[in-house]
Design a protein around this motif. Structure first.
Motif, mmCIF file in Angstrom:
data_model
loop_
_atom_site.group_PDB
_atom_site.id
_atom_site.type_symbol
_atom_site.label_atom_id
_atom_site.label_comp_id
_atom_site.label_asym_id
_atom_site.label_seq_id
_atom_site.Cartn_x
_atom_site.Cartn_y
_atom_site.Cartn_z
ATOM 1 N N ASN A 8 -6.121 -5.579 -0.909
ATOM 2 C CA ASN A 8 -6.992 -4.436 0.659
ATOM 3 C C ASN A 8 -7.810 -5.666 1.057
ATOM 4 O O ASN A 8 -8.440 -6.002 1.980
ATOM 5 C CB ASN A 8 -6.937 -2.896 0.648
ATOM 6 C CG ASN A 8 -5.954 -2.535 0.848
ATOM 7 O OD1 ASN A 8 -4.990 -3.388 0.828
ATOM 8 N ND2 ASN A 8 -5.873 -1.415 0.021
ATOM 9 N N LEU A 33 1.114 3.709 -3.351
ATOM 10 C CA LEU A 33 0.139 4.909 -3.174
ATOM 11 C C LEU A 33 1.684 5.455 -2.877
ATOM 12 O O LEU A 33 1.503 7.508 -3.789
ATOM 13 C CB LEU A 33 -0.567 5.563 -1.993
ATOM 14 C CG LEU A 33 -1.633 4.178 -1.432
ATOM 15 C CD1 LEU A 33 -2.234 3.963 -0.160
ATOM 16 C CD2 LEU A 33 -2.303 5.082 -2.772
ATOM 17 N N ASN A 41 0.971 -1.074 -0.206
ATOM 18 C CA ASN A 41 -0.120 0.177 -0.387
ATOM 19 C C ASN A 41 0.606 1.404 -0.210
ATOM 20 O O ASN A 41 0.542 2.144 -0.805
ATOM 21 C CB ASN A 41 -1.296 -0.247 1.345
ATOM 22 C CG ASN A 41 -2.347 -0.532 0.628
ATOM 23 O OD1 ASN A 41 -2.835 0.027 0.597
ATOM 24 N ND2 ASN A 41 -2.620 -1.854 1.356
ATOM 25 N N ILE A 42 1.753 1.109 0.610
ATOM 26 C CA ILE A 42 2.849 2.374 1.500
ATOM 27 C C ILE A 42 3.683 2.812 -0.292
ATOM 28 O O ILE A 42 3.754 3.920 -1.093
ATOM 29 C CB ILE A 42 3.733 2.086 2.209
ATOM 30 C CG1 ILE A 42 2.795 2.839 3.114
ATOM 31 C CG2 ILE A 42 4.381 3.216 2.538
ATOM 32 C CD1 ILE A 42 3.548 2.050 4.741
ATOM 33 N N MET A 46 -4.090 1.306 -8.415
ATOM 34 C CA MET A 46 -4.945 1.197 -7.264
ATOM 35 C C MET A 46 -6.000 0.272 -7.388
ATOM 36 O O MET A 46 -6.608 -0.509 -6.718
ATOM 37 C CB MET A 46 -5.545 2.892 -8.284
ATOM 38 C CG MET A 46 -5.064 4.213 -7.901
ATOM 39 S SD MET A 46 -4.227 4.320 -6.040
ATOM 40 C CE MET A 46 -3.097 4.176 -6.175
ATOM 41 N N ILE A 90 -1.136 4.608 -13.176
ATOM 42 C CA ILE A 90 -1.666 4.549 -11.726
ATOM 43 C C ILE A 90 -3.781 3.532 -11.750
ATOM 44 O O ILE A 90 -3.881 3.502 -10.415
ATOM 45 C CB ILE A 90 -2.718 5.694 -11.688
ATOM 46 C CG1 ILE A 90 -1.504 7.032 -11.606
ATOM 47 C CG2 ILE A 90 -3.319 6.580 -10.057
ATOM 48 C CD1 ILE A 90 -1.509 8.390 -10.858
ATOM 49 N N THR A 122 4.744 5.709 -4.916
ATOM 50 C CA THR A 122 4.585 6.009 -6.534
ATOM 51 C C THR A 122 3.638 7.131 -7.217
ATOM 52 O O THR A 122 3.652 7.507 -7.817
ATOM 53 C CB THR A 122 4.504 4.218 -6.737
ATOM 54 O OG1 THR A 122 5.773 3.435 -6.596
ATOM 55 C CG2 THR A 122 5.052 3.788 -8.578
ATOM 56 N N SER A 123 2.511 6.108 -7.019
ATOM 57 C CA SER A 123 1.204 7.661 -7.573
ATOM 58 C C SER A 123 1.290 8.702 -6.991
ATOM 59 O O SER A 123 0.965 9.657 -8.079
ATOM 60 C CB SER A 123 -0.188 6.489 -7.062
ATOM 61 O OG SER A 123 -0.610 4.954 -7.593
ATOM 62 N N ALA A 124 1.812 8.686 -5.750
ATOM 63 C CA ALA A 124 1.313 10.911 -5.937
ATOM 64 C C ALA A 124 2.750 10.893 -6.650
ATOM 65 O O ALA A 124 2.753 12.201 -6.947
ATOM 66 C CB ALA A 124 1.993 10.687 -4.197
ATOM 67 N N VAL A 172 -4.295 -2.160 -5.503
ATOM 68 C CA VAL A 172 -4.043 -2.187 -4.706
ATOM 69 C C VAL A 172 -5.445 -2.603 -3.559
ATOM 70 O O VAL A 172 -5.568 -3.200 -2.121
ATOM 71 C CB VAL A 172 -3.434 -0.755 -3.617
ATOM 72 C CG1 VAL A 172 -3.833 -0.325 -2.466
ATOM 73 C CG2 VAL A 172 -2.654 -0.848 -3.949
#
Length: 198
Positions: free
Chosen positions: A88, A49, A45-46, A81, A77, A51-53, A84
Motif C-alpha cells: 500500500n 483482506l 487488498n480486497i 497484513m 494473517i 482471505t484474512s476474514a 499489504v
C-alpha cells in the motif's frame, strides 16, 4: 561555377522537420500504467483482506484445539497484513503521477516506483511466501494428525506442490510482466529526455 548550383546545406538541415516523440501516446501509456497499478493494488487488498476474514471465521467457527493451528492462523494473517501494508505504500507513488509533471519528474517517479517494486517482489514476497507456507503447514497439522499416512502425504504434498508452482512459475511471470511495463516506460522517457537535450 554557377550560383544556382550552390546549395546551403546548413540552411536545408535547419529547415528539415525533426520527428518529435509522440508525448500524447507516452502520457497515455503512463496513465494506463497508473490505472492498472492502482487496480492491481485494490484487488490485492480486497483479496487478502477477504482471505484474512475467512481465516478468522474458520478459527471462530471451528474452534481449533492445538496451539500449532492458532499459531499457523496468526502467521498466515501476519504474512498477508505485512505484505499489504508494504504494498500500500506504493499507492502514493502511483497517485502522485499526474499530467503536470516534466519528463524528468516522470522519469524520477518511475525509477522510484521500480525500486520499490523490486523490494516488494524480492524481500517482501520472500517473507510473504515463507510466512504463508509455515502458517498453512502449522494450521493443517491438527487436521492432518487425524489422517492416515497416505492422507497426510497427499494433503501436504498437494499443498506444497501448489506453493512451489506459484513460487517458481507464476511469481516469476508476474514479476517479469511488471518489470517489462515499467522498464518500457523508463526507456521511452530516457529517450525523450535525450532527444530534448540535443
Amino acid at each position: 561555377m554557377d550560383n544556382d548550383n550552390n546549395i546551403d546545406f546548413k540552411d536545408l538541415w535547419k529547415k528539415q522537420s525533426v520527428s518529435q516523440p509522440d508525448m500524447t501516446d507516452l502520457l497515455a501509456r503512463v496513465g494506463k500504467f497508473k490505472k492498472a497499478a492502482l487496480r492491481s493494488l485494490w484487488m490485492t487488498n480486497i483479496m487478502l483482506l477477504a482471505t484474512s476474514a475467512f481465516i478468522i471465521f474458520i478459527w471462530i467457527y471451528y474452534q481449533p484445539q492445538f496451539i500449532s493451528t492458532k499459531i499457523g492462523i496468526l502467521l498466515t494473517i501476519l504474512a498477508m497484513m505485512v505484505y499489504v501494508f508494504v504494498y500500500n505504500k506504493l499507492s502514493n507513488d502511483y497517485k502522485s503521477i499526474d499530467s503536470t509533471q516534466t519528463n524528468q519528474e516522470y522519469l524520477q517517479k518511475l525509477i522510484s516506483i521500480k525500486k520499490k517494486q523490486q523490494f516488494l517482489q524480492t524481500k517482501m514476497m520472500n517473507f510473504y511466501f515463507i510466512g504463508l507456507t509455515l502458517g498453512i503447514c502449522l494450521y493443517m497439522y491438527e487436521y492432518a494428525s487425524r489422517m492416515s499416512v497416505l492422507g497426510v502425504s497427499l494433503t501436504y504434498g498437494i499443498t506444497l506442490l501448489w506453493m512451489l508452482f506459484n513460487w517458481f512459475y507464476i511469481r516469476p511471470k508476474q514479476i517479469k510482466k511488471q518489470q517489462d511495463k515499467i522498464n518500457g516506460l523508463i526507456e521511452k522517457f530516457e529517450e525523450v529526455n535525450h532527444q530534448l537535450e540535443l
